[in-house]
Design a protein around this motif. Sequence first.
Motif, short mmCIF file in Angstrom:
data_model
loop_
_atom_site.label_atom_id
_atom_site.label_comp_id
_atom_site.label_asym_id
_atom_site.label_seq_id
_atom_site.Cartn_x
_atom_site.Cartn_y
_atom_site.Cartn_z
N ALA A 356 0.80 -1.23 0.04
CA ALA A 356 -0.08 0.00 0.18
C ALA A 356 0.86 1.27 0.10
O ALA A 356 0.60 2.27 -0.76
CB ALA A 356 -0.86 -0.06 1.13
N GLU A 357 1.96 1.11 0.69
CA GLU A 357 2.87 2.27 0.81
C GLU A 357 3.54 2.59 -0.69
O GLU A 357 3.87 3.65 -1.13
CB GLU A 357 4.04 2.16 1.55
CG GLU A 357 5.02 3.26 1.67
CD GLU A 357 6.13 2.94 2.71
OE1 GLU A 357 6.74 3.89 3.04
OE2 GLU A 357 6.43 1.76 3.17
N ALA A 358 3.91 1.38 -1.32
CA ALA A 358 4.42 1.68 -2.75
C ALA A 358 3.37 2.19 -3.78
O ALA A 358 3.77 2.89 -4.32
CB ALA A 358 4.97 0.46 -3.18
N ARG A 359 1.98 1.72 -3.48
CA ARG A 359 1.06 2.07 -4.29
C ARG A 359 0.93 3.73 -3.98
O ARG A 359 0.67 4.55 -4.97
CB ARG A 359 -0.27 1.44 -4.09
CG ARG A 359 -0.31 -0.14 -4.48
CD ARG A 359 -1.56 -0.35 -4.68
NE ARG A 359 -2.35 -0.30 -3.54
CZ ARG A 359 -2.29 -1.41 -2.52
NH1 ARG A 359 -1.75 -2.41 -2.77
NH2 ARG A 359 -3.24 -1.32 -1.40
N ALA A 360 0.94 4.09 -2.81
CA ALA A 360 0.57 5.27 -2.60
C ALA A 360 1.81 6.46 -3.05
O ALA A 360 1.55 7.29 -3.44
CB ALA A 360 0.46 5.56 -0.88
N ARG A 361 3.03 5.71 -2.67
CA ARG A 361 4.06 6.45 -3.58
C ARG A 361 4.04 6.51 -4.77
O ARG A 361 4.23 7.62 -5.33
CB ARG A 361 5.41 5.84 -3.20
CG ARG A 361 6.87 6.70 -3.62
CD ARG A 361 8.02 5.83 -2.93
NE ARG A 361 8.00 5.46 -1.90
CZ ARG A 361 8.03 4.06 -1.05
NH1 ARG A 361 7.84 3.25 -1.90
NH2 ARG A 361 7.90 4.05 0.03
N ARG A 362 3.65 5.62 -5.51
CA ARG A 362 3.43 5.83 -7.05
C ARG A 362 2.35 6.72 -7.46
O ARG A 362 2.25 7.55 -8.46
CB ARG A 362 3.21 4.38 -7.58
CG ARG A 362 4.30 3.28 -7.75
CD ARG A 362 4.00 2.29 -8.77
NE ARG A 362 3.00 1.43 -8.30
CZ ARG A 362 2.97 0.31 -7.46
NH1 ARG A 362 4.02 -0.03 -6.97
NH2 ARG A 362 1.79 -0.10 -6.96
N ALA A 363 1.23 6.65 -6.84
CA ALA A 363 0.23 7.59 -6.89
C ALA A 363 0.65 8.83 -6.73
O ALA A 363 0.42 10.03 -7.46
CB ALA A 363 -0.93 7.19 -6.23
N GLU A 365 3.61 10.15 -6.82
CA GLU A 365 4.50 10.49 -7.93
C GLU A 365 3.79 10.76 -9.08
O GLU A 365 3.99 11.80 -9.86
CB GLU A 365 5.63 9.44 -8.27
CG GLU A 365 6.52 9.32 -7.24
CD GLU A 365 7.48 7.99 -7.41
OE1 GLU A 365 7.29 7.34 -8.36
OE2 GLU A 365 8.41 7.58 -6.68
N GLN A 366 2.84 10.13 -9.58
CA GLN A 366 1.85 10.26 -10.53
C GLN A 366 1.24 11.67 -10.66
O GLN A 366 0.83 12.60 -11.51
CB GLN A 366 1.04 9.33 -10.78
CG GLN A 366 1.57 8.05 -11.38
CD GLN A 366 0.62 6.84 -11.35
OE1 GLN A 366 -0.55 6.85 -10.93
NE2 GLN A 366 1.11 5.64 -11.80
N ARG A 368 2.31 14.06 -8.46
CA ARG A 368 3.16 15.26 -8.76
C ARG A 368 3.57 15.32 -9.99
O ARG A 368 3.67 16.79 -10.65
CB ARG A 368 4.38 14.81 -7.91
CG ARG A 368 5.40 15.88 -7.72
CD ARG A 368 6.78 15.63 -7.15
NE ARG A 368 6.32 14.88 -5.96
CZ ARG A 368 6.49 13.73 -5.51
NH1 ARG A 368 7.08 12.86 -6.44
NH2 ARG A 368 6.43 13.31 -4.28
N ALA A 369 3.68 14.40 -10.89
CA ALA A 369 3.87 14.52 -12.47
C ALA A 369 2.65 15.11 -13.23
O ALA A 369 2.78 16.35 -14.05
CB ALA A 369 4.24 13.21 -13.21
N ALA A 370 1.67 15.03 -12.70
CA ALA A 370 0.47 15.47 -13.27
C ALA A 370 0.12 17.07 -13.03
O ALA A 370 -0.06 17.92 -13.64
CB ALA A 370 -1.09 14.92 -12.90
N ARG A 371 0.53 17.27 -11.80
CA ARG A 371 0.49 18.60 -11.26
C ARG A 371 1.53 19.38 -11.89
O ARG A 371 1.39 20.63 -12.21
CB ARG A 371 0.83 18.80 -9.80
CG ARG A 371 -0.41 18.35 -8.95
CD ARG A 371 -0.17 18.83 -7.45
NE ARG A 371 1.01 18.51 -6.73
CZ ARG A 371 0.94 17.21 -6.04
NH1 ARG A 371 0.19 16.48 -6.03
NH2 ARG A 371 2.15 16.97 -5.48
#
Length: 510
Positions: A356-363, A365-366, A368-371
């Motif tokens: 869940a932490e890895a998913r949260a980190r990817r989300a 990052e995504q 952040r990239a979208a922003r």
Amino acid sequence: MDRRLIRTAVFGSPDSDEPALCPETAEELDAFKLEHEGVTFWCGTMFEGGCGRQLMTRRCTDKICHFAHYRSDGSDHQCGRKGRDENSANHLFVKHHLVPWLRAQDIAAEFTYPEPLGSAVVVRLEDGRSLLVHLDRNRPVAWDNDAWETILGPGVRIADGVLAQRGYVHRIRFDDRPGGGRTMRFGTQVPGEGSNWSSSLNEVVLTSDSLVITTKPVAISAPADVTQRMTVPAERVIVTVAPSTGRTAPAARQADPVQQALLHLDVALRDHPGRILAAVQVIRQILETDQRPDDVARLRIALGRGERWLKERARLRRTVVERLKDQSTPALYWQAVDLVKDPDASAEERETVAAAEARARRAEEQERAARECERAERREAQEREQAEARERHVQQARVEKVEKFTLAVRGALKKAAREGRTITWSEIQQKTGLHQLSRLDHDDKVELLALVESDTAPENPLWSTLLAAVGDGLRLHRDVSNRLSRPLPVSDAELINQLAAERTQLHRHW
């Protein structure tokens, strides 16, 4: 902090004295509600000004979370709790912490709350002694009371000379715990040295003659009526402070292993969930040795409490981790992170939280990239708008510069058409007498000719056709046509043929 907000309540019923402290952040409140699911909160009658009505939690992101009344009658005007901070519940938290502390030492006690509510707590021990916990900061301490020992609450001041006369003063203080709740610590203030604080109540033992801090040295200059003070050798130092009644303090003693095990479990259950398994294991080990029947009974009761807590904790951990697989909210995630710190958490549970932490980190990052992409697009759009605005400003300035020449230049072109000939820019300047035309650059000329063509029908040739035969007239005609969105042949040869036909049309028409 907004002191108009209600931070404290009681669990279960209006007359309960089990205190609840509302967490400050939205994430902590989510976890708090999950932990106390099905439990009601009340504006207790054991609070000064408490109205006895049911409370709800209010989740906020622009200010701290808090309790609020259900608005059954549209107002809260009957309640006197607003404007009182969490310290108004200190008397309830005193009992909440002292009850298990005394029980772990096998000491029975009766608690009362003198008026006004919240000003003090009186603890009457089964041997006839009493403890007075003075909490009212606005009322002087009455040292001549009947209590065996007086303990001062947070922020309570003492008169000049009292500390020097007594040689010590016992104090308690509270620390808010993340996620709701408060911890209580015991300390002893001595002249010239401030206060020495225990890390928790499990470091304090109540003997028949004194309060004993058992884990770290407390240097105390005893008053004249204290006749005995004792230390034990090696690294461990125990200092006793006799109460102000003039009794003689006996040699300090350490709590026996059974008492210590029970005390450690109580403290772990109250303040340190991560230590409960270790405390339970210690009790199991002690039960495997020969003990007195009454100690065995006490240990088995405590072991049952600890094992029930571990069982409920494991059930909560499984529930939270399972829910985390389907809805990875911040509140669930942080609650799961805390739960899998338990020593008995399974590898699978820890792996689920790590995933869940890895998913949260990817989300994250995504997101952040979208922003960043969105910010870049906004910057580009803003730059385009600014460029367009600058272009409009330049164009408007150019229009204002050349529009006064429009009628004269149109007239010169029409005259050339009537005479069946072409014309140059210099000839227009000479025939109109407008010497300012010589100061116009290429873009000014394009804007001026576009204004000249403002009344030219789309199917008719442009007047600039008559200028296109010589010099840079061909380029000027192309730019004027583009300015007016008129299509032109790509090659100059085809354009020259088209212009010849359009000039013939203009000469014939005029």
